[in-house]
Design an enzyme around this catalytic site. Structure first.
Site, PDB file in Angstrom:
ATOM      1  N   LYS A  75       0.811  -1.220   0.000  1.00 12.11           N
ATOM      2  CA  LYS A  75       0.000   0.000   0.000  1.00 12.11           C
ATOM      3  C   LYS A  75       0.843   1.268   0.000  1.00 12.11           C
ATOM      4  CE  LYS A  75      -4.063  -2.086   2.127  1.00 12.11           C
ATOM      5  NZ  LYS A  75      -4.897  -2.202   3.338  1.00 12.11           N
TER       6      LYS A  75
ATOM      7  N   PHE B 206       7.038   4.101   5.815  1.00 12.20           N
ATOM      8  CA  PHE B 206       6.879   2.671   6.083  1.00 12.20           C
ATOM      9  C   PHE B 206       8.254   2.021   6.022  1.00 12.20           C
ATOM     10  CE2 PHE B 206       6.430   3.385   1.570  1.00 12.20           C
ATOM     11  CZ  PHE B 206       7.056   2.316   0.949  1.00 12.20           C
TER      12      PHE B 206
ATOM     13  N   ASP C  27      11.625  -2.800  -7.145  1.00  8.89           N
ATOM     14  CA  ASP C  27      12.274  -3.592  -6.112  1.00  8.89           C
ATOM     15  C   ASP C  27      13.225  -2.643  -5.416  1.00  8.89           C
ATOM     16  OD1 ASP C  27      12.336  -6.231  -4.887  1.00  8.89           O
ATOM     17  OD2 ASP C  27      14.463  -6.149  -5.313  1.00  8.89           O
TER      18      ASP C  27
END
Length: 201
Positions: free
Chosen positions: A10, A152, A70
């Site tokens: 997310k 995050f 990535d």
């Protein structure tokens, strides 16, 4: 053309949507449902391409551009850990907090309160007859006392070069300018625009 993201993270979806506001950006899971992709490449670029190719092939459509990312954090003092294993540093199924706590523990084992570190983002773009990879980096240091609840991943323990706050403390608009992912996506934007124009012809 739809831009399909080969991620269901997310945080990443939010960042990428913010940069491609004018486009229809859809996480692959909304079309294909949940799917595990084995990331067995040896570099960020290889893993990004594996994800993008897999989703492109699964979709089986020629009216999409698949974008995958990535990314991870590298600490040279720990022999390059966690590197490409950033998302699963504390083991399969580990969450952000588990990974962060393992990195803090590893630094403390070495007697380090902080250490130079950098984030890498590899963005892969796969479209009909085309494959590209671009990179972005963000340099700074990691600390063993995480601060802030923004962002995050390892953000609460990463202090970017030239700042005294962690990414977890910095405002989203500041982080967006510094972000390794933002830098890579800015390089990806002209490629995606070119592919969209090519598809219209």
């Amino acid at each position: 053309m739809q831009i399909i993201l080969a991620t269901s993270n997310k945080g990443k979806v939010k960042e990428i949507r913010a940069l491609f506001e004018k486009d229809e950006v859809v996480p692959f899971s909304e079309i294909l449902g949940p799917m595990e992709i084995e990331e067995n490449g040896g570099t960020f670029a290889e893993n990004a391409l594996i994800k993008a190719r897999t989703i492109f092939e699964e979709l089986g459509r020629d009216d999409v551009i698949v974008v995958s990312d990535d990314s991870g954090i590298t600490v040279p003092a720990l022999g390059g850990e966690p590197g490409i294993f950033s998302a699963r540093y504390a083991g399969e199924g580990a969450g952000d907090r588990d990974n962060l706590e393992k990195l803090v523990a590893k630094l403390k084992e070495k007697g380090l309160a902080e250490a130079p570190a950098y984030y890498t983002a590899a963005i892969a773009i796969v479209a009909p007859g085309a494959e590209y990879v671009v990179h972005g980096w963000m340099h700074g240091k990691v600390i063993t006392t995480p601060r802030g609840d923004g962002g995050f991943g390892y953000d609460p323990m990463f202090v970017p070069e030239g700042f005294d706050k962690t990414l977890g403390e910095l405002k989203p608009e500041v982080k967006k300018e510094l972000s390794h992912r933002s830098k890579a996506l800015k390089l990806a934007q002209p490629i995606i625009e070119m592919l969209k124009k090519r598809a219209v012809r």
